[in-house]
Design an enzyme around this catalytic site. Structure first.
Site, PDB file in Angstrom:
ATOM      1  N   CYS A  84     -10.054   7.301   2.777  1.00 60.99           N
ATOM      2  CA  CYS A  84      -8.985   6.299   2.861  1.00 60.99           C
ATOM      3  C   CYS A  84      -8.021   6.630   3.996  1.00 60.99           C
ATOM      4  O   CYS A  84      -7.901   7.784   4.427  1.00 60.99           O
ATOM      5  CB  CYS A  84      -8.183   6.261   1.564  1.00 60.99           C
ATOM      6  SG  CYS A  84      -9.045   5.587   0.145  1.00 60.99           S
ATOM      7  N   GLU A  87      -4.803   6.817   3.941  1.00 59.51           N
ATOM      8  CA  GLU A  87      -3.731   7.745   3.551  1.00 59.51           C
ATOM      9  C   GLU A  87      -4.196   9.190   3.655  1.00 59.51           C
ATOM     10  O   GLU A  87      -3.483  10.067   4.143  1.00 59.51           O
ATOM     11  CB  GLU A  87      -3.287   7.467   2.111  1.00 59.51           C
ATOM     12  CG  GLU A  87      -2.742   6.084   1.867  1.00 59.51           C
ATOM     13  CD  GLU A  87      -3.803   5.079   1.445  1.00 59.51           C
ATOM     14  OE1 GLU A  87      -4.909   5.076   2.032  1.00 59.51           O
ATOM     15  OE2 GLU A  87      -3.523   4.290   0.525  1.00 59.51           O
TER      16      GLU A  87
END
Ligand code: THU
Length: 136
Positions: free
Chosen positions: A55, A57
């Site tokens: 991801c 993040e």
């Protein structure tokens, strides 16, 4: 904060441009603000085997930690579509490793710089942490 929320969101939009998402077609960008004032951009990076996908993040966190920064103020996240981009559970756990959840802000971007803001504690209460690993 070292910069305005809008400035951090702009970094997340820039990060999204680098997304590698040929399978889902869902591009995500993140901008992680370190306590030094430096911003670490991350995008989602997918894989033909699907599960190795990273991801946006986590890409940002791993870039920062690998460059020596381990303390953070906030993260801005933007996906495709108009929904406020809410970080997945795995990313919440990874963020929780490095921040004080009550003092770290997650800026979830929707349409055109519109956003919702929450602390990591609000998004991820009662989490497992290194405190549990301490022996008496
Ligand atoms: N994705 C992120 O990058 N961050 C999130 O918080 C949610 C999901 C990515 C993973 C995958 O590449 C795509 O979005 C669809 O799930």
């Amino acid at each position: 904060m070292h910069m305005s929320e809008e400035e951090l969101i702009k970094e997340a939009y820039e990060a999204r441009k680098m997304a590698y998402a040929p399978y889902s077609g869902f591009r995500v960008g993140a901008a992680l603000l370190g306590k030094s004032g430096k911003v670490y951009r991350g995008c989602n990076i997918e894989n033909a085997a699907y599960s190795p996908t990273n991801c946006a993040e986590r890409t940002a966190v791993f870039k920062a930690v690998s460059e020596g920064e381990t303390e953070f103020e906030a993260i801005a996240i933007v996906g495709d579509g108009d929904d406020y981009l809410s970080p997945c559970g795995v990313c919440r756990q990874v963020l929780a490793e490095f921040v004080q959840p009550e003092n770290f802000f997650v800026i979830m971007v929707g349409k055109d710089y519109d956003y919702q803001k929450a602390t990591l504690l609000e998004l991820f209460p009662a989490s497992f942490s290194k405190n549990f690993l301490e022996k008496d």
